[in-house]
Design an enzyme around this catalytic site. Structure first.
Site, mmCIF file in Angstrom:
data_model
loop_
_atom_site.group_PDB
_atom_site.id
_atom_site.type_symbol
_atom_site.label_atom_id
_atom_site.label_comp_id
_atom_site.label_asym_id
_atom_site.label_seq_id
_atom_site.Cartn_x
_atom_site.Cartn_y
_atom_site.Cartn_z
ATOM 1 N N HIS A 17 0.836 -1.207 0.000
ATOM 2 C CA HIS A 17 0.000 0.000 0.000
ATOM 3 C C HIS A 17 0.874 1.262 0.000
ATOM 4 C CE1 HIS A 17 -3.080 -2.702 2.191
ATOM 5 N NE2 HIS A 17 -3.607 -2.436 1.012
ATOM 6 N N LYS A 41 -16.201 -7.498 5.014
ATOM 7 C CA LYS A 41 -14.933 -8.238 5.046
ATOM 8 C C LYS A 41 -14.557 -8.709 6.445
ATOM 9 C CE LYS A 41 -12.094 -7.005 1.111
ATOM 10 N NZ LYS A 41 -10.807 -6.405 0.701
ATOM 11 N N ARG A 90 -2.227 -5.568 -8.557
ATOM 12 C CA ARG A 90 -1.017 -6.380 -8.451
ATOM 13 C C ARG A 90 -0.880 -7.345 -9.610
ATOM 14 N NH1 ARG A 90 -3.040 -7.467 -2.612
ATOM 15 N NH2 ARG A 90 -4.758 -7.832 -4.004
ATOM 16 N N SER A 128 -3.021 -7.913 2.623
ATOM 17 C CA SER A 128 -3.250 -7.803 4.069
ATOM 18 C C SER A 128 -3.601 -9.173 4.645
ATOM 19 C CB SER A 128 -4.379 -6.809 4.353
ATOM 20 O OG SER A 128 -4.018 -5.521 3.920
#
Ligand code: PNS
Length: 162
Positions: A17, A41, A90, A128
């Site tokens: 990030h 989430k 990504r 993460s």
């Protein structure tokens, strides 16, 4: 002033990030890291802690601000007078979801553009979730997150470890 909003769950913020933040600062004068509650989430950290850690991880950049936001992203982007939404991509596997979100946001507000940036290859596998799994299993974290983030995650998963 060109303002960009970098939204996400940031549960927690990783070096991937911050790499995107650094790249964004080459394009925007000011970057707002916008932390979404994202209860869907089921984040590990609460919003206040995610904001605090994102602030710590980007404290060296005067042009970066960190805030929590609620509601629709496009409303927040307008409210902050930002030009664009910044998202890191990504791998190709990220693309379908990102494409869907960008088009939805553009439909909601035709003035809001989404800018996609690629992190450095060394972070192309970093998420993460992977960081949380490593923390849970007692793996090394320093290469992936700010030292304070590493400390908090360790304490969270292994509160009685020395
Ligand atoms: O990093 P993440 O978890 O993929 O971020 C997702 C996020 C926070 C950018 C997205 O869920 C979002 O924009 N939430 C705000 C609510 C909203 O505007 N939803 C409609 C656009 S998808």
């Amino acid at each position: 002033m060109r303002i960009g909003v970098y939204p996400g769950t940031f549960d927690p913020i990783t070096h991937g990030h911050t790499d995107i933040v650094v790249r964004s600062l080459r394009i925007f004068d000011h970057v707002i890291i916008a932390v979404a509650p994202n209860p869907r989430k089921q984040p590990l950290l609460d919003v206040a802690e995610r904001v605090e850690l994102a602030k710590l991880a980007t404290q060296e950049f005067a042009q970066v601000q960190v805030e929590a936001f609620d509601g629709l992203l496009v409303h927040y982007v307008r409210q902050r007078g930002a030009l664009a939404i910044i998202r890191g991509v990504r791998a190709f596997s990220d693309f379908e979801h990102e494409f869907q979100m960008a088009l939805l946001n553009r439909n909601l507000d035709h003035q809001v553009e989404t800018v996609f940036l690629m992190p450095s290859e060394e972070y192309s596998y970093l998420t993460s979730s992977v960081v949380k799994e490593l923390a849970m299993l007692g793996g090394p974290l320093e290469a992936y997150v700010h030292p304070e983030v590493a400390k908090r995650l360790r304490r969270r998963f292994h509160p009685f470890a020395s």
